[in-house]
Design an enzyme around this catalytic site. Structure first.
Site, PDB file in Angstrom:
ATOM      1  N   LYS A  55       3.342  -0.171   0.010  1.00  0.00           N
ATOM      2  CA  LYS A  55       4.677   0.030   0.622  1.00  0.00           C
ATOM      3  C   LYS A  55       5.315  -1.208   0.869  1.00  0.00           C
ATOM      4  CE  LYS A  55       3.677   2.047   5.080  1.00  0.00           C
ATOM      5  NZ  LYS A  55       2.113   2.271   4.991  1.00  0.00           N
ATOM      6  N   LYS A  97      14.315   2.675  -0.853  1.00  0.00           N
ATOM      7  CA  LYS A  97      14.314   1.305  -1.514  1.00  0.00           C
ATOM      8  C   LYS A  97      14.294   1.614  -3.151  1.00  0.00           C
ATOM      9  CE  LYS A  97      12.110  -1.213   2.125  1.00  0.00           C
ATOM     10  NZ  LYS A  97      12.464  -0.397   3.106  1.00  0.00           N
ATOM     11  N   LYS A 109       8.631   3.292  -6.909  1.00  0.00           N
ATOM     12  CA  LYS A 109       8.838   4.451  -6.198  1.00  0.00           C
ATOM     13  C   LYS A 109       9.840   5.327  -6.960  1.00  0.00           C
ATOM     14  CE  LYS A 109       6.367   5.120  -2.558  1.00  0.00           C
ATOM     15  NZ  LYS A 109       5.795   6.402  -2.311  1.00  0.00           N
ATOM     16  N   VAL A 135      10.528   4.314   9.532  1.00  0.00           N
ATOM     17  CA  VAL A 135       9.975   5.404  10.528  1.00  0.00           C
ATOM     18  C   VAL A 135       9.503   4.621  11.588  1.00  0.00           C
ATOM     19  CG1 VAL A 135       8.614   7.268  11.072  1.00  0.00           C
ATOM     20  CG2 VAL A 135       9.335   7.092   8.635  1.00  0.00           C
ATOM     21  N   THR A 159      14.740 -11.134   9.537  1.00  0.00           N
ATOM     22  CA  THR A 159      15.022 -11.974   8.375  1.00  0.00           C
ATOM     23  C   THR A 159      16.603 -12.618   8.219  1.00  0.00           C
ATOM     24  OG1 THR A 159      15.770  -9.954   7.137  1.00  0.00           O
ATOM     25  CG2 THR A 159      13.533 -10.481   6.860  1.00  0.00           C
TER      26      THR A 159
END
Length: 289
Positions: A55, A97, A109, A135, A159
């Site tokens: 992930k 995502k 996904k 989470v 970021t």
């Protein structure tokens, strides 16, 4: 799980809570089709909660082969075993995502969601997916990372100053998975109404203040730039998905448009062949398709 260390500690934790009920911790790999067949034939699970996935977005940008073989192939094989052995409920743990994916991880996904939808139409069980935001407190969460950086004296790295994410607690995440398993009729994607997205920089500054420190004096906040595959802002659903409320407070479901299962099967076969061959460019072409 194929991560035996994590599996061992979860087994020890659950042994103290199961009050004599049988508990089976199995070291295995989703990509091992004969192993899955043997396991399902022996234990005949009625409910499958599928949380096994790679992930981490930047890591998977550099490892598209592993992303596809673990996430897509693993999900396909698990769905097939669940269907063969009559699992009544199947819940895929997906990701926000997966919406308009810009990363290998998100694209895999999205493919997994489509596989679940196809399986729900032909199978005997109720198969659905759950989309998560971030989470809080989970492994890989940004909060423990910030806390470790603060403990080391910084810098705290974010970021982008405008980057936003949706956040939910572990308790909310677990409740959503269990309720989706109970509510799902088949083919839906469930998601918690997580309110407004949070600026990651604001979250970092709040943690700095809670530690009794001052940004720019005691500790530095540094912006490092978006990493490969990352979005500035996450989305919860696409324009093509029709959202509706459920009978459970704050749980939404998206009705996904039906698609041709045979076409999906052929596309997934091409994708898996590209992954087996290991050519990153070919894998990305197949994922876009």
């Amino acid at each position: 799980d194929h991560a035996e260390n994590g599996l061992y500690f979860i087994q020890r934790e659950l042994e103290g809570r199961t009050a004599g009920r049988p508990l089976h911790a199995v070291v295995g790999d989703l990509r091992d089709a004969p192993g899955l067949e043997s396991l399902f034939a022996r234990l005949r699970p009625e409910v499958v909660l599928h949380a096994a996935a790679h992930k981490h977005v930047p890591l998977l940008e550099d490892a598209p082969r592993e992303a596809v073989l673990n996430n897509v192939t693993g999900t396909r094989l698990l769905l097939e075993a669940s269907d063969r052995h009559g699992a009544a409920h199947f819940v895929l743990i997906s990701s926000d995502k997966a919406v308009h994916p810009t990363s290998v991880m998100g694209a895999t996904k999205r493919v997994c969601e489509r596989l679940v939808q196809a399986a729900s139409r032909r199978g005997r069980g109720r198969y659905c997916a759950v989309r998560f935001g971030n989470v809080l407190g989970s492994e890989g969460s940004v909060v423990p990372l910030f806390q470790r950086q603060i403990e080391r004296g910084g810098p705290v790295t974010v970021t982008h100053p405008e980057a936003t994410r949706y956040f939910m607690t572990v308790i909310e995440a677990v409740r959503l998975v269990l309720q989706a398993a109970a509510m799902g009729r088949g083919g839906e994607v469930f998601l918690l109404d997580m309110g407004e997205p949070v600026r990651v920089a604001d979250l970092a500054r709040q943690l700095i203040r809670l530690a009794g420190l001052r940004e720019g004096e005691d500790i530095e906040l540094v912006f490092t730039g978006l990493r490969p595959g990352e979005k500035l802002h996450e989305e919860l659903h696409s324009r093509a998905e029709q959202a509706r409320m459920t009978r459970r407070e704050r749980i939404l479901t998206w009705e996904l448009a039906a698609e041709d299962e045979e076409s999906l099967r052929l596309d997934v076969e091409r994708l898996e062949r590209a992954a087996e061959a290991g050519d990153p460019a070919a894998i990305r072409v197949a994922l876009r398709r």
